[in-house]
Design a protein around this motif. Structure first.
Motif, PDB file in Angstrom:
ATOM      1  N   LYS A 201       0.854  -1.341   0.159  1.00  0.00           N
ATOM      2  CA  LYS A 201      -0.053  -0.076  -0.076  1.00  0.00           C
ATOM      3  C   LYS A 201       0.959   1.234   0.017  1.00  0.00           C
ATOM      4  CE  LYS A 201      -4.138  -1.566   2.272  1.00  0.00           C
ATOM      5  NZ  LYS A 201      -5.062  -1.370   3.533  1.00  0.00           N
ATOM      6  N   VAL A 202       1.962   1.286   0.695  1.00  0.00           N
ATOM      7  CA  VAL A 202       2.974   2.342   0.649  1.00  0.00           C
ATOM      8  C   VAL A 202       3.555   2.616  -0.559  1.00  0.00           C
ATOM      9  CG1 VAL A 202       4.842   3.093   1.996  1.00  0.00           C
ATOM     10  CG2 VAL A 202       3.344   1.919   3.057  1.00  0.00           C
ATOM     11  N   LEU A 203       3.618   1.834  -1.720  1.00  0.00           N
ATOM     12  CA  LEU A 203       4.280   2.328  -2.718  1.00  0.00           C
ATOM     13  C   LEU A 203       3.087   2.642  -3.818  1.00  0.00           C
ATOM     14  CD1 LEU A 203       5.652  -1.610  -3.652  1.00  0.00           C
ATOM     15  CD2 LEU A 203       6.809   0.841  -2.919  1.00  0.00           C
ATOM     16  N   ARG A 204       1.658   3.085  -3.182  1.00  0.00           N
ATOM     17  CA  ARG A 204       0.988   3.642  -4.196  1.00  0.00           C
ATOM     18  C   ARG A 204       1.307   5.004  -4.671  1.00  0.00           C
ATOM     19  NH1 ARG A 204      -3.918   1.654  -5.069  1.00  0.00           N
ATOM     20  NH2 ARG A 204      -3.634   3.370  -7.137  1.00  0.00           N
ATOM     21  N   PRO A 205       1.674   5.984  -3.729  1.00  0.00           N
ATOM     22  CA  PRO A 205       2.161   7.281  -4.378  1.00  0.00           C
ATOM     23  C   PRO A 205       3.280   7.198  -5.232  1.00  0.00           C
ATOM     24  CG  PRO A 205       1.943   7.348  -1.847  1.00  0.00           C
ATOM     25  CD  PRO A 205       1.859   5.871  -2.110  1.00  0.00           C
ATOM     26  N   PHE A 206       4.175   6.458  -5.003  1.00  0.00           N
ATOM     27  CA  PHE A 206       5.517   6.166  -5.978  1.00  0.00           C
ATOM     28  C   PHE A 206       5.024   5.810  -7.321  1.00  0.00           C
ATOM     29  CE2 PHE A 206       8.680   2.361  -6.585  1.00  0.00           C
ATOM     30  CZ  PHE A 206       9.407   3.260  -7.491  1.00  0.00           C
ATOM     31  N   PHE A 207       3.977   4.692  -7.355  1.00  0.00           N
ATOM     32  CA  PHE A 207       3.355   4.055  -8.728  1.00  0.00           C
ATOM     33  C   PHE A 207       2.717   5.169  -9.389  1.00  0.00           C
ATOM     34  CE2 PHE A 207       3.417  -0.787  -7.469  1.00  0.00           C
ATOM     35  CZ  PHE A 207       4.593  -0.873  -7.764  1.00  0.00           C
ATOM     36  N   ASN A 208       2.013   5.813  -8.527  1.00  0.00           N
ATOM     37  CA  ASN A 208       0.926   7.031  -9.213  1.00  0.00           C
ATOM     38  C   ASN A 208       1.895   7.910  -9.742  1.00  0.00           C
ATOM     39  OD1 ASN A 208      -1.238   5.573  -8.254  1.00  0.00           O
ATOM     40  ND2 ASN A 208      -1.512   6.945  -6.413  1.00  0.00           N
ATOM     41  N   LEU A 209       2.933   8.326  -9.116  1.00  0.00           N
ATOM     42  CA  LEU A 209       3.728   9.280  -9.660  1.00  0.00           C
ATOM     43  C   LEU A 209       4.465   9.003 -11.014  1.00  0.00           C
ATOM     44  CD1 LEU A 209       5.177  12.284  -9.824  1.00  0.00           C
ATOM     45  CD2 LEU A 209       6.984  11.143  -8.258  1.00  0.00           C
ATOM     46  N   PHE A 210       4.828   7.642 -10.920  1.00  0.00           N
ATOM     47  CA  PHE A 210       5.799   7.244 -11.943  1.00  0.00           C
ATOM     48  C   PHE A 210       4.709   6.991 -13.111  1.00  0.00           C
ATOM     49  CE2 PHE A 210       9.298   7.593  -9.326  1.00  0.00           C
ATOM     50  CZ  PHE A 210      10.571   7.284 -10.258  1.00  0.00           C
ATOM     51  N   SER A 211       3.572   6.442 -13.042  1.00  0.00           N
ATOM     52  CA  SER A 211       2.573   6.235 -14.138  1.00  0.00           C
ATOM     53  C   SER A 211       2.217   7.347 -14.739  1.00  0.00           C
ATOM     54  CB  SER A 211       1.172   5.454 -13.412  1.00  0.00           C
ATOM     55  OG  SER A 211       1.615   4.090 -12.828  1.00  0.00           O
ATOM     56  N   ASP A 212       1.894   8.667 -13.916  1.00  0.00           N
ATOM     57  CA  ASP A 212       1.711   9.922 -14.328  1.00  0.00           C
ATOM     58  C   ASP A 212       2.802  10.381 -15.493  1.00  0.00           C
ATOM     59  OD1 ASP A 212      -0.012  12.059 -14.608  1.00  0.00           O
ATOM     60  OD2 ASP A 212       1.588  13.120 -13.850  1.00  0.00           O
TER      61      ASP A 212
END
Length: 224
Positions: A201-212
């Motif tokens: 769950k903690v990875l979501r901001p990381f994933f969201n940013l890189f996906s963007d």
């Protein structure tokens, strides 16, 4: 659902007896351990689906390809599983490896394509502040130490980028991966599935940013 001690013991025994004769004699034990591991990996998959969209869950084969390796042992003395996110807009993937004394989870971007890696580097060159803020986040630091791992790095800035850039440490990376190690006691605990899920769950901001980043140009215009 949790890892059983017999599953862990099989992996320990395999580390000491990594040959085809021993494996054949203990095939039934392997099948039981594999079944237990698959059940745990599936339970984690279900947890992930509650807060992310997973396209594919894949348990890795235990058989090693030794054709091009100096290590000729025929089996991997671990169980591992990967989880791929859904669609072109949801980038990144999750990984979990269970090996006595060396268990860990990971998430991120292992080997980005040439185009994806260039796009990430251009973002870093232009403004790495959002990436830095993720690394400084207290939850990210708690679970992943506040760094990105990389399967390899350049010795200096990539061609076309300033060697004196203040974020050259990020520019040098060929991958962007968050990793967390687990003790054997943690792996065998009743709440291990929940521990893994909380880290993911903690990875979501990381994933969201890189996906963007990977779905827009440097002006922030959507590409997909």
């Amino acid at each position: 659902m949790q890892f059983e001690k017999t599953t862990f013991q099989f992996l320990k025994d395999l580390q000491e007896n990594n040959n085809r004769d021993w494996f054949a004699e203990h095939k039934s034990t392997y099948e039981k351990a594999k079944k237990n591991a698959k059940e745990v990996f599936t339970a984690i998959h279900h947890k992930l689906q509650n807060h992310d969209e997973i396209e594919k869950s894949k348990m890795m084969r235990i058989y090693r390809d030794v054709r091009f390796s100096n290590d000729k042992t025929p089996y991997k003395a671990h169980f591992a599983n990967s989880y791929s996110r859904l669609g072109k807009e949801l980038r990144g993937g999750y990984f979990l490896r269970i090996r006595p004394g060396e268990s860990f989870l990971a998430g991120g971007f292992w080997e980005p394509s040439k185009d994806d890696l260039f796009r990430i580097r251009k973002e870093i060159e232009q403004d790495a502040s959002e990436i830095r803020s993720i690394l400084k986040d207290k939850n990210y630091k708690k679970h992943f130490g506040g760094t990105f791992e990389s399967f390899s790095e350049l010795k200096t800035a990539p061609r076309g980028f300033d060697k004196e850039h203040p974020d050259v440490d990020l520019l040098r990376k060929k991958g962007f991966i968050a990793t967390k190690n687990f003790t054997d006691e943690e792996v065998l605990s009743e709440d291990f599935v929940d521990q893994v899920n909380e880290s993911y769950k903690v990875l979501r901001p990381f994933f969201n940013l890189f996906s963007d980043i990977l779905t827009t140009n440097l002006n922030g215009e959507k590409l997909v």
